[in-house]
Write a protein that holds these residues in place. Sequence first.
Motif, PDB file in Angstrom:
ATOM      1  N   ARG A  13       0.963  -1.211   0.125  1.00 60.49           N
ATOM      2  CA  ARG A  13      -0.050   0.232  -0.025  1.00 60.49           C
ATOM      3  C   ARG A  13       1.153   1.473  -0.033  1.00 60.49           C
ATOM      4  NH1 ARG A  13      -4.733   0.311   2.180  1.00 60.49           N
ATOM      5  NH2 ARG A  13      -4.912  -1.605   2.698  1.00 60.49           N
ATOM      6  N   PHE A  14       0.618   2.252  -0.978  1.00 63.60           N
ATOM      7  CA  PHE A  14       1.432   3.329  -0.909  1.00 63.60           C
ATOM      8  C   PHE A  14       0.910   4.370  -0.241  1.00 63.60           C
ATOM      9  CE2 PHE A  14       3.027   0.943  -4.984  1.00 63.60           C
ATOM     10  CZ  PHE A  14       4.291   1.610  -4.862  1.00 63.60           C
ATOM     11  N   HIS A  15       2.435   5.323   0.205  1.00 58.08           N
ATOM     12  CA  HIS A  15       1.482   6.427   0.815  1.00 58.08           C
ATOM     13  C   HIS A  15       0.264   7.404   0.081  1.00 58.08           C
ATOM     14  CE1 HIS A  15       4.692   6.733   3.673  1.00 58.08           C
ATOM     15  NE2 HIS A  15       5.434   5.902   2.503  1.00 58.08           N
ATOM     16  N   GLY A  17      -2.392   5.780   0.911  1.00 57.78           N
ATOM     17  CA  GLY A  17      -3.525   4.195   0.572  1.00 57.78           C
ATOM     18  C   GLY A  17      -4.406   3.137  -0.813  1.00 57.78           C
ATOM     19  N   GLN A  18      -3.357   4.146  -2.211  1.00 55.56           N
ATOM     20  CA  GLN A  18      -3.435   3.136  -3.002  1.00 55.56           C
ATOM     21  C   GLN A  18      -2.469   1.766  -2.908  1.00 55.56           C
ATOM     22  OE1 GLN A  18      -2.069   3.908  -6.872  1.00 55.56           O
ATOM     23  NE2 GLN A  18      -3.155   2.497  -7.747  1.00 55.56           N
ATOM     24  N   VAL A  19      -3.842   1.069  -2.872  1.00 57.70           N
ATOM     25  CA  VAL A  19      -2.943  -0.584  -2.901  1.00 57.70           C
ATOM     26  C   VAL A  19      -2.608  -0.757  -4.320  1.00 57.70           C
ATOM     27  CG1 VAL A  19      -3.354  -3.176  -1.713  1.00 57.70           C
ATOM     28  CG2 VAL A  19      -4.702  -1.397  -0.901  1.00 57.70           C
ATOM     29  N   ALA A  20      -1.346  -1.283  -4.520  1.00 57.49           N
ATOM     30  CA  ALA A  20      -0.930  -1.346  -5.753  1.00 57.49           C
ATOM     31  C   ALA A  20      -0.583  -3.183  -5.852  1.00 57.49           C
ATOM     32  CB  ALA A  20       0.663  -0.997  -5.589  1.00 57.49           C
ATOM     33  N   VAL A  21      -0.143  -3.352  -5.306  1.00 56.79           N
ATOM     34  CA  VAL A  21      -0.329  -4.769  -4.913  1.00 56.79           C
ATOM     35  C   VAL A  21      -0.940  -5.828  -3.880  1.00 56.79           C
ATOM     36  CG1 VAL A  21       1.588  -7.322  -4.385  1.00 56.79           C
ATOM     37  CG2 VAL A  21       1.879  -5.204  -5.967  1.00 56.79           C
ATOM     38  N   GLY A  38       0.285  -8.792 -16.311  1.00 54.59           N
ATOM     39  CA  GLY A  38      -1.049  -8.151 -16.013  1.00 54.59           C
ATOM     40  C   GLY A  38      -1.178  -6.361 -17.328  1.00 54.59           C
ATOM     41  N   PRO A  39      -1.843  -6.319 -17.223  1.00 56.09           N
ATOM     42  CA  PRO A  39      -2.081  -4.506 -18.150  1.00 56.09           C
ATOM     43  C   PRO A  39      -1.298  -3.355 -17.460  1.00 56.09           C
ATOM     44  CG  PRO A  39      -4.097  -5.309 -17.934  1.00 56.09           C
ATOM     45  CD  PRO A  39      -3.095  -6.335 -17.105  1.00 56.09           C
ATOM     46  N   ASN A  40      -1.096  -2.535 -18.059  1.00 57.19           N
ATOM     47  CA  ASN A  40       0.029  -1.776 -17.369  1.00 57.19           C
ATOM     48  C   ASN A  40      -0.646  -1.055 -16.445  1.00 57.19           C
ATOM     49  OD1 ASN A  40       1.860  -1.199 -18.827  1.00 57.19           O
ATOM     50  ND2 ASN A  40       0.967  -0.217 -20.460  1.00 57.19           N
ATOM     51  N   GLY A  41       0.284  -0.581 -14.752  1.00 60.53           N
ATOM     52  CA  GLY A  41      -0.445  -0.369 -13.766  1.00 60.53           C
ATOM     53  C   GLY A  41      -1.339  -1.257 -13.345  1.00 60.53           C
ATOM     54  N   SER A  42      -1.462  -2.535 -12.938  1.00 59.11           N
ATOM     55  CA  SER A  42      -2.020  -3.819 -12.428  1.00 59.11           C
ATOM     56  C   SER A  42      -1.037  -4.325 -11.469  1.00 59.11           C
ATOM     57  CB  SER A  42      -1.971  -5.472 -13.125  1.00 59.11           C
ATOM     58  OG  SER A  42      -0.370  -5.434 -14.245  1.00 59.11           O
ATOM     59  N   GLY A  43       0.433  -3.645 -11.185  1.00 56.80           N
ATOM     60  CA  GLY A  43       1.325  -4.423  -9.615  1.00 56.80           C
ATOM     61  C   GLY A  43       2.705  -4.383  -9.862  1.00 56.80           C
ATOM     62  N   LYS A  44       3.130  -5.270 -11.208  1.00 58.21           N
ATOM     63  CA  LYS A  44       3.965  -6.220 -11.631  1.00 58.21           C
ATOM     64  C   LYS A  44       5.881  -5.997 -11.163  1.00 58.21           C
ATOM     65  CE  LYS A  44       3.145  -5.927 -16.593  1.00 58.21           C
ATOM     66  NZ  LYS A  44       2.374  -5.251 -16.227  1.00 58.21           N
ATOM     67  N   THR A  45       5.592  -4.273 -11.487  1.00 58.64           N
ATOM     68  CA  THR A  45       7.075  -3.828 -11.385  1.00 58.64           C
ATOM     69  C   THR A  45       6.702  -3.970  -9.620  1.00 58.64           C
ATOM     70  OG1 THR A  45       6.797  -2.718 -12.817  1.00 58.64           O
ATOM     71  CG2 THR A  45       8.160  -1.483 -11.220  1.00 58.64           C
ATOM     72  N   THR A  46       6.012  -3.184  -9.232  1.00 55.79           N
ATOM     73  CA  THR A  46       5.282  -3.253  -7.487  1.00 55.79           C
ATOM     74  C   THR A  46       6.013  -4.585  -6.769  1.00 55.79           C
ATOM     75  OG1 THR A  46       4.158  -1.457  -8.018  1.00 55.79           O
ATOM     76  CG2 THR A  46       4.568  -2.717  -5.255  1.00 55.79           C
ATOM     77  N   THR A  47       5.686  -5.097  -7.409  1.00 57.64           N
ATOM     78  CA  THR A  47       5.659  -6.967  -6.851  1.00 57.64           C
ATOM     79  C   THR A  47       7.107  -6.985  -6.634  1.00 57.64           C
ATOM     80  OG1 THR A  47       3.603  -7.536  -7.617  1.00 57.64           O
ATOM     81  CG2 THR A  47       5.356  -9.612  -6.934  1.00 57.64           C
TER      82      THR A  47
END
Length: 310
Positions: A13-15, A17-21, A38-47
């Motif tokens: 969860r980024f500052h 409040g957004q839950v990226a993963v 996953g589409p762009n923005g789906s949380g791949k890089t964050t994972t």
Amino acid sequence: MSAPVVTRGLTKRFHGGQVAVDAVDLEVPAGSVYGFLGPNGSGKTTTIRMLLGLIAPTSGEVELLGEPMPKAHLRVLPRVGALVEGPAFYPFWTGQANLLRFDAADRTADPKTRKARAGEALERVGLSNAAGKKVRAYSLGMRQRLAIAVALMQRRELLVLDEPTNGLDPQGTREVRHLIRDLAGDGTTVFTSTHLLAEVGQVCTHAAIMNRGKLLRQSTVADLRAELRPRLVVRTPDLGAAAETLQGLGVTELKTTEETVEGDPGELPIEKFAAALVAADVRIHGFGLERPSLEDTFVALTGEGFDVAE
Ligand SMILES: Nc1ncnc2c1ncn2[C@@H]1O[C@H](COP(=O)(O)OP(=O)(O)O)[C@@H](O)[C@H]1O
Ligand SMILES: [Mg+2]
């Protein structure tokens, strides 16, 4: 042996409040080429950043090569090659000089074998002939392959690649795809993210599908393929009569387009449909089963947002 990558309830969860993963459980079998889709923005890089210990999870666990991350990063990371948001190369240095510089910054790398290992890595990614060229003169594909060469400077058990074909032309994409296949052939486990679906059917043994931070599916590509149900497609000018006949025989998910009636034929043999259509005086201009592609499945799972083109 435990799986090279395991996550349990991995969440970021980024500052703001957004839950990226969101509570992601991954299990990447040894020796697999694991497509992380996953589409762009789906949380791949964050994972991927959490896998490598580049950012801390909000909650959940990561195990890499059987060890907890980030706790064991000093032991684990030398066994892992990673490509995340391409390394920054010095444009006025040669490809080889850049490789040597990265290796010199790696405390676990043996300086005595540095040059030989650089030569092998460059060979591996097909850049031997360009080793002495300044990186400034490299194409995007060449830079990407040089970035992979950085990851290959030492023998790795696991490669983690974030969108390795991003920005590449079809030729560059093919080269990287072949490289991944070669590496997997040597027994390296490859975890690679992509938003290009064509990659998956061609190189991956396993696939995971992310959407809005959640893991929707994780399975072998063979299982995904086996699930693809063929559709019956009838081309006819008698759309109404055809639809009625097919419905009468239990065809589900019926869809009528300008020239066709289509649907899920279920278990009935297809000659039954042909016979019934003929008996109902439906003029048949085309008739057959069409198997959807893997790409159709991914798009169906995630809705829009995938780049289907190569
Ligand atoms: N440092 C950050 N701060 C806040 N939000 C972020 C940050 N990094 C990524 N995000 C958001 O997290 C979501 C997932 O991003 P990302 O992991 O980059 O997706 P992908 O790699 O699948 O395109 C996106 O909505 C993105 O905007
Ligand atoms: Mg990304």
